[in-house]
Design a protein around this motif. Sequence first.
Motif, PDB file in Angstrom:
ATOM      1  N   ALA A 146      42.445  36.691  47.262  1.00  0.00           N
ATOM      2  CA  ALA A 146      43.813  37.048  46.876  1.00  0.00           C
ATOM      3  C   ALA A 146      43.819  38.105  45.774  1.00  0.00           C
ATOM      4  CB  ALA A 146      44.574  35.803  46.424  1.00  0.00           C
ATOM      5  N   ALA A 147      42.769  38.105  44.925  1.00  0.00           N
ATOM      6  CA  ALA A 147      42.711  39.044  43.806  1.00  0.00           C
ATOM      7  C   ALA A 147      42.456  40.469  44.262  1.00  0.00           C
ATOM      8  CB  ALA A 147      41.632  38.617  42.818  1.00  0.00           C
ATOM      9  N   THR A 148      42.080  40.677  45.519  1.00  0.00           N
ATOM     10  CA  THR A 148      41.837  42.047  45.985  1.00  0.00           C
ATOM     11  C   THR A 148      43.102  42.907  45.912  1.00  0.00           C
ATOM     12  OG1 THR A 148      42.221  41.420  48.301  1.00  0.00           O
ATOM     13  CG2 THR A 148      39.940  41.341  47.506  1.00  0.00           C
ATOM     14  N   VAL A 149      44.277  42.262  45.930  1.00  0.00           N
ATOM     15  CA  VAL A 149      45.522  43.044  45.838  1.00  0.00           C
ATOM     16  C   VAL A 149      45.663  43.715  44.478  1.00  0.00           C
ATOM     17  CG1 VAL A 149      46.688  41.542  47.497  1.00  0.00           C
ATOM     18  CG2 VAL A 149      46.945  41.100  45.044  1.00  0.00           C
ATOM     19  N   LEU A 150      44.882  43.243  43.493  1.00  0.00           N
ATOM     20  CA  LEU A 150      44.952  43.809  42.150  1.00  0.00           C
ATOM     21  C   LEU A 150      44.082  45.051  42.004  1.00  0.00           C
ATOM     22  CD1 LEU A 150      44.679  40.472  40.113  1.00  0.00           C
ATOM     23  CD2 LEU A 150      46.746  41.600  40.969  1.00  0.00           C
ATOM     24  N   LEU A 151      43.265  45.331  43.017  1.00  0.00           N
ATOM     25  CA  LEU A 151      42.304  46.430  42.919  1.00  0.00           C
ATOM     26  C   LEU A 151      42.564  47.480  43.994  1.00  0.00           C
ATOM     27  CD1 LEU A 151      39.038  44.381  42.241  1.00  0.00           C
ATOM     28  CD2 LEU A 151      40.507  45.531  40.581  1.00  0.00           C
ATOM     29  N   ARG A 152      43.797  47.892  44.106  1.00  0.00           N
ATOM     30  CA  ARG A 152      44.166  48.888  45.101  1.00  0.00           C
ATOM     31  C   ARG A 152      44.565  50.197  44.439  1.00  0.00           C
ATOM     32  NH1 ARG A 152      47.737  45.010  49.171  1.00  0.00           N
ATOM     33  NH2 ARG A 152      45.953  43.875  50.060  1.00  0.00           N
ATOM     34  N   GLU A 208      36.063  40.942  38.253  1.00  0.00           N
ATOM     35  CA  GLU A 208      34.895  40.752  39.119  1.00  0.00           C
ATOM     36  C   GLU A 208      35.281  39.790  40.238  1.00  0.00           C
ATOM     37  OE1 GLU A 208      31.863  41.986  39.086  1.00  0.00           O
ATOM     38  OE2 GLU A 208      31.777  43.057  37.170  1.00  0.00           O
ATOM     39  N   LEU A 209      35.365  40.287  41.465  1.00  0.00           N
ATOM     40  CA  LEU A 209      35.786  39.439  42.574  1.00  0.00           C
ATOM     41  C   LEU A 209      34.683  38.484  43.022  1.00  0.00           C
ATOM     42  CD1 LEU A 209      37.742  41.983  44.797  1.00  0.00           C
ATOM     43  CD2 LEU A 209      38.636  40.382  43.105  1.00  0.00           C
ATOM     44  N   GLU A 210      33.445  38.976  43.102  1.00  0.00           N
ATOM     45  CA  GLU A 210      32.296  38.181  43.542  1.00  0.00           C
ATOM     46  C   GLU A 210      32.553  37.504  44.886  1.00  0.00           C
ATOM     47  OE1 GLU A 210      30.662  35.664  40.528  1.00  0.00           O
ATOM     48  OE2 GLU A 210      30.959  37.141  38.956  1.00  0.00           O
ATOM     49  N   GLY A 238      41.236  50.049  36.322  1.00  0.00           N
ATOM     50  CA  GLY A 238      41.720  48.689  36.148  1.00  0.00           C
ATOM     51  C   GLY A 238      40.687  47.622  36.437  1.00  0.00           C
ATOM     52  N   GLY A 239      39.742  47.899  37.332  1.00  0.00           N
ATOM     53  CA  GLY A 239      38.712  46.912  37.639  1.00  0.00           C
ATOM     54  C   GLY A 239      37.654  46.807  36.578  1.00  0.00           C
ATOM     55  N   ILE A 240      37.472  47.869  35.797  1.00  0.00           N
ATOM     56  CA  ILE A 240      36.467  47.890  34.730  1.00  0.00           C
ATOM     57  C   ILE A 240      37.088  47.563  33.382  1.00  0.00           C
ATOM     58  CG2 ILE A 240      34.881  49.458  33.490  1.00  0.00           C
ATOM     59  CD1 ILE A 240      34.392  50.830  36.209  1.00  0.00           C
TER      60      ILE A 240
END
Length: 473
Positions: free
Chosen positions: A308-314, A204-206, A336-338
Motif C-alpha cells: 500500500a505504501a507504494t502509492v507514496l513513491l510515485r 523503505e518498502l522492503e 521523498g523516498g530518501i
Amino acid sequence: MQPTRAVPDFDAVRAEFALPEAFPPDVLAEAERASAERPGPGPGRFDATHVELVTIDPPDAKDLDQALGVTRRGSGFRVHYAIADLGAVVAPGGALDAEVRRRGQTVYLPDGSVPLHPPVLSEGASSLLPDCSRAAVLWTFDLDEAGEQTGVDVRRAVVRSRARLDYAGVQADVDAGSVHPAVAALPELGVLRRAHAVRRGAIELELPEQQVVPDGAGGWTVQVRRRLDIEAWNAEISLLTGMAAARMMLDAGIGLLRTLPSPEPEALKAFVRAARELGFAWPDGASVAEQLAGLTAADPAALAVRRAATVLLRGAGYAAFDPAAGLPAPADPRHGGIGAPYAHVTAPLRRLADRFGSELCLAVAAGEELPDWLRAALPALPEAMSASDALAGKVDRACVDRTEAALLTARVGEEFDAVVLRPAGRDGEPGEVYVPDPPVLARCTGALTAGALVRVRLMETDPATGRIEFAAA
C-alpha cells in the motif's frame, strides 16, 4: 507438484524492446584507444593508492563502480568512497559519448546485460578491479560518533582496490567477527546511518525482490532475493555520497537531481487509513519511515501495508537546473523516498547521469567554471535518464513475468496459498496477490481482503507475454 522446467525467451524480450545488439565500430575503436590510456598521479589527480579500499558487489559483477574504505577516526568515522572516473576516458562530443547518451544505462537480463559502455572499459580499464591502479573520483567524508557528516572532500585520484569482495562473503565475515580491515567500521557506521535514514523520513518498502536465476537443469526459475545487512549498510554510503553531491549542486545553483515529490496529503491519509484497517496502530504524528521500519517481515498484513505504501513513491524524475541558462531550480528538490535532496554520482559505469554529476561536483569543489560541454548537456539529461529508467524497468519486469508464466504453464487449475496485497478495484480492476511458492506476484479476481491469507486458483498463463491470472478459490 514440482514446477515445470522454465525456458523463457529472453531474446524475444531484447527484440520487443529493441535493445542494441552491439556497439558501432567507431565506438569500439574509441573505447579501445581510451582503455590504453591510464591516467596516473600528477597535477589535478591525487595519488591515493595508499588508501585501503575494497569493492563489495554481487559475485558475478565485473563492472565495479565503487571501492570503499570505512575506518574509525577518533570518536567518529572516516569514509573513503572511490568512484570509477569515466570523465577521464569519455571524450565529450566523441562517438563513445554519443552512444552512451543514446543508451542511458546498462540494461540487465538474466542471461547477460546490454552495457552502457563497451566491456573493454566497463569490465576492464575503468572497472575498479583489485590490485590495479585506476582513475577515480575520490569522496572523503568525516562523520561524528552519531554518524552525522561533519566534512566532505571530492577530487580526482588514482586508487588501488585491495580485494574484490561479495555481499554474502562479507556478511559471513561480519557474523564471524572478522571483517576486512578496509571496512572494519562499516557495520557500526551502517547501523547509525540506517537510523539516520529513518529520522530523516526515508521510506523503505522492503517488498519481496524477485530475481530470475538458473535452475541448475538448463532452465530458469524465480527466487526472492534476501537483502543482507551488509547490502543495506553499503547502500547507505552510496546515499551519503548522493546527498552530499546534491547539497553541493544546490549550493552552487547548478546541477542534476534525482527527485521524487513528497506524498500528497490525501494519499498519506489514505495510506494511514489502510494500515489501521489492516490492524496496525498508527499513533498521531508518527512518520511513515518509523512505522515501516517497525514492521515484521514475515507478517502477511505487513506485506500488504508495504504494498500500500507504494502509492507514496510515485512521480520519480530528474531535475536539471541552471538559472543562468533558463533552467530554474526545482521548487521541491527533495527525493521523498530518501528524505533529502539526492543526485546520482556513484554508478557511472552503469548509468549516464553519474558521469555528469561527478563532473559537476569536481568543478564546484575546485571552484572552477563548468566546461561548456557540461552545461550544454544538462537540459537533455532528464529526458534521457527517465526514458532509460522506464526501459530498464520494463525489461526487468518482462523477464520476471515470462519466467513466472513458464514455471506455471503446466499448473493451470491448481490451487496455491497466497497473501492478498491489494483487493480488486471498484472499477473492476483485478486485485493483486503474492504467492510465496513459487514466488509470484500476479493479478487475482474475486472477493479479496488486503493482508489476508487465501487460497487462489491459477486460471491462466501465457509465457509469451508473461500474463498470469489467479482467482480466489
